[in-house]
Write a protein that holds these residues in place. Structure first.
Motif, mmCIF file in Angstrom:
data_model
loop_
_atom_site.group_PDB
_atom_site.id
_atom_site.type_symbol
_atom_site.label_atom_id
_atom_site.label_comp_id
_atom_site.label_asym_id
_atom_site.label_seq_id
_atom_site.Cartn_x
_atom_site.Cartn_y
_atom_site.Cartn_z
ATOM 1 N N GLY A 45 -0.729 -10.084 -12.095
ATOM 2 C CA GLY A 45 0.258 -8.939 -12.658
ATOM 3 C C GLY A 45 -0.448 -7.686 -12.864
ATOM 4 N N ILE A 46 -1.857 -7.364 -12.632
ATOM 5 C CA ILE A 46 -2.487 -6.165 -12.723
ATOM 6 C C ILE A 46 -2.240 -5.307 -11.679
ATOM 7 C CG2 ILE A 46 -4.808 -5.015 -12.680
ATOM 8 C CD1 ILE A 46 -5.795 -7.464 -14.158
ATOM 9 N N PRO A 47 -1.769 -4.034 -11.987
ATOM 10 C CA PRO A 47 -1.397 -3.121 -10.632
ATOM 11 C C PRO A 47 -2.411 -2.741 -9.915
ATOM 12 C CG PRO A 47 -0.370 -2.334 -12.796
ATOM 13 C CD PRO A 47 -1.387 -3.443 -13.099
ATOM 14 N N TYR A 48 -2.201 -2.525 -8.816
ATOM 15 C CA TYR A 48 -3.365 -2.132 -7.685
ATOM 16 C C TYR A 48 -3.610 -0.344 -8.175
ATOM 17 C CZ TYR A 48 -4.084 -6.157 -4.943
ATOM 18 O OH TYR A 48 -4.450 -7.276 -4.453
ATOM 19 N N LYS A 49 -4.569 0.066 -7.944
ATOM 20 C CA LYS A 49 -4.725 1.643 -7.938
ATOM 21 C C LYS A 49 -5.120 2.277 -6.774
ATOM 22 C CE LYS A 49 -7.218 0.501 -12.441
ATOM 23 N NZ LYS A 49 -8.132 0.747 -13.177
ATOM 24 N N GLY A 50 -5.194 3.549 -6.890
ATOM 25 C CA GLY A 50 -5.623 4.454 -5.862
ATOM 26 C C GLY A 50 -5.001 4.293 -4.376
ATOM 27 N N ILE A 51 -6.000 4.370 -3.345
ATOM 28 C CA ILE A 51 -5.749 4.318 -2.072
ATOM 29 C C ILE A 51 -4.844 2.727 -1.737
ATOM 30 C CG2 ILE A 51 -7.779 3.397 -0.848
ATOM 31 C CD1 ILE A 51 -5.499 5.968 0.538
ATOM 32 N N ASN A 52 -5.302 1.780 -2.529
ATOM 33 C CA ASN A 52 -4.698 0.376 -2.396
ATOM 34 C C ASN A 52 -3.124 0.449 -2.578
ATOM 35 O OD1 ASN A 52 -7.090 -0.830 -1.768
ATOM 36 N ND2 ASN A 52 -7.472 -1.099 -3.852
ATOM 37 N N VAL A 53 -2.551 1.518 -3.204
ATOM 38 C CA VAL A 53 -1.238 1.539 -3.631
ATOM 39 C C VAL A 53 -0.389 2.029 -2.347
ATOM 40 C CG1 VAL A 53 0.508 2.873 -5.225
ATOM 41 C CG2 VAL A 53 -1.457 1.977 -6.246
ATOM 42 N N ILE A 54 -1.217 3.160 -1.706
ATOM 43 C CA ILE A 54 -0.526 3.613 -0.586
ATOM 44 C C ILE A 54 -0.524 2.697 0.366
ATOM 45 C CG2 ILE A 54 -0.743 5.393 1.208
ATOM 46 C CD1 ILE A 54 -1.723 7.301 -1.241
ATOM 47 N N ALA A 55 -1.503 1.985 0.654
ATOM 48 C CA ALA A 55 -1.825 1.042 1.870
ATOM 49 C C ALA A 55 -0.903 -0.247 1.787
ATOM 50 C CB ALA A 55 -3.325 0.339 1.748
ATOM 51 N N LEU A 56 -0.484 -0.613 0.237
ATOM 52 C CA LEU A 56 0.177 -1.766 0.284
ATOM 53 C C LEU A 56 1.815 -1.522 0.226
ATOM 54 C CD1 LEU A 56 -1.727 -3.735 -2.236
ATOM 55 C CD2 LEU A 56 -1.644 -4.349 0.307
ATOM 56 N N TRP A 57 1.937 -0.239 -0.183
ATOM 57 C CA TRP A 57 3.394 0.351 0.018
ATOM 58 C C TRP A 57 3.888 0.248 1.317
ATOM 59 C CZ3 TRP A 57 3.769 5.048 -3.844
ATOM 60 C CH2 TRP A 57 4.019 4.658 -5.059
ATOM 61 N N SER A 58 2.853 1.073 2.170
ATOM 62 C CA SER A 58 3.101 0.927 3.633
ATOM 63 C C SER A 58 3.349 -0.263 4.149
ATOM 64 C CB SER A 58 1.817 1.879 4.311
ATOM 65 O OG SER A 58 2.124 2.103 5.566
ATOM 66 N N ALA A 59 2.494 -1.133 3.982
ATOM 67 C CA ALA A 59 2.481 -2.448 4.580
ATOM 68 C C ALA A 59 3.849 -3.159 4.219
ATOM 69 C CB ALA A 59 1.460 -3.566 4.044
ATOM 70 N N ALA A 60 4.277 -2.969 2.826
ATOM 71 C CA ALA A 60 5.483 -3.729 2.469
ATOM 72 C C ALA A 60 6.798 -3.074 3.212
ATOM 73 C CB ALA A 60 5.704 -3.553 0.979
ATOM 74 N N MET A 61 6.667 -1.714 3.438
ATOM 75 C CA MET A 61 7.668 -0.869 4.227
ATOM 76 C C MET A 61 7.778 -1.474 5.478
ATOM 77 S SD MET A 61 8.202 2.912 2.148
ATOM 78 C CE MET A 61 6.435 3.107 2.701
ATOM 79 N N GLU A 62 6.671 -1.394 6.175
ATOM 80 C CA GLU A 62 6.538 -1.967 7.478
ATOM 81 C C GLU A 62 6.895 -3.260 7.848
ATOM 82 O OE1 GLU A 62 2.854 -2.704 10.747
ATOM 83 O OE2 GLU A 62 2.677 -1.216 9.310
ATOM 84 N N LYS A 63 6.682 -4.193 7.048
ATOM 85 C CA LYS A 63 6.828 -5.676 7.292
ATOM 86 C C LYS A 63 8.198 -6.007 6.277
ATOM 87 C CE LYS A 63 2.093 -6.476 8.097
ATOM 88 N NZ LYS A 63 0.763 -6.946 7.417
ATOM 89 N N GLY A 64 8.738 -5.374 5.601
ATOM 90 C CA GLY A 64 9.974 -5.614 4.957
ATOM 91 C C GLY A 64 9.879 -6.586 3.945
ATOM 92 N N TYR A 65 8.785 -6.563 3.175
ATOM 93 C CA TYR A 65 8.769 -7.407 1.982
ATOM 94 C C TYR A 65 9.407 -6.765 0.884
ATOM 95 C CZ TYR A 65 4.729 -9.121 4.784
ATOM 96 O OH TYR A 65 3.910 -9.618 5.654
ATOM 97 N N ALA A 66 10.002 -7.709 0.056
ATOM 98 C CA ALA A 66 10.695 -7.281 -1.310
ATOM 99 C C ALA A 66 9.685 -7.488 -2.534
ATOM 100 C CB ALA A 66 12.041 -8.080 -1.167
ATOM 101 N N ALA A 67 9.095 -8.459 -2.499
ATOM 102 C CA ALA A 67 7.989 -8.653 -3.639
ATOM 103 C C ALA A 67 6.860 -7.608 -3.689
ATOM 104 C CB ALA A 67 7.514 -10.057 -3.571
#
Length: 147
Positions: A45-67
């Protein structure tokens, strides 16, 4: 050959820029977020920080993850869950420093030096993992977002 983590992250950002996407902006209009934007979350439940936020937003959008919840292979295994065969993880990084104490041979004085390091590892979205406890499942996440 050792993977250059800096280059992998840079390449990911450049790829998004070439598509016309500025990945450092919050993805306000994406459907996968169910109307609300959240930072990607670690399995605890701890939020990611820094470049990880951008990297995981990008991965979620690219792969269509809702969670927005991500975890390592080991974390999934510890929960008696399993990453589906053929799934690929997304790169996140851990940055820190170690402190080394060195003694000057001439003066005998100790001095401390901070040595920064960067470690990359793969995380998987909960949508790539079978057998997770209900509170980490995609359905649980969708229900909590509607409340």
């Amino acid at each position: 050959m050792r993977t250059d983590i800096y280059q992998k992250i840079t390449d990911q950002i450049v790829t998004e820029l070439e598509k016309g996407v500025r990945p450092w902006l919050k993805p306000w209009n994406v459907e996968h977020a169910a109307g609300r934007i959240t930072r990607p979350l670690q399995g605890n439940g701890i939020p990611y920080k820094g470049i990880n936020v951008i990297a995981l937003w990008s991965a979620a959008m690219e792969k269509g993850y809702a969670a927005p919840v991500w975890m390592t292979f080991k974390q999934a295994t510890e929960l008696k869950a399993s990453v589906r065969k053929g799934e690929h993880g997304s790169l996140v990084v851990y940055a820190d420093k170690i402190i080394r104490t060195e003694t000057d041979a001439k003066t005998g004085e100790d001095s401390e030096h901070a040595i920064p390091f960067l470690k990359g590892y793969a995380v998987f979205n909960v949508e790539q993992i079978d057998g997770l406890p209900e509170h980490l499942s995609l359905n649980s996440w969708r229900l909590s977002r509607r409340l």
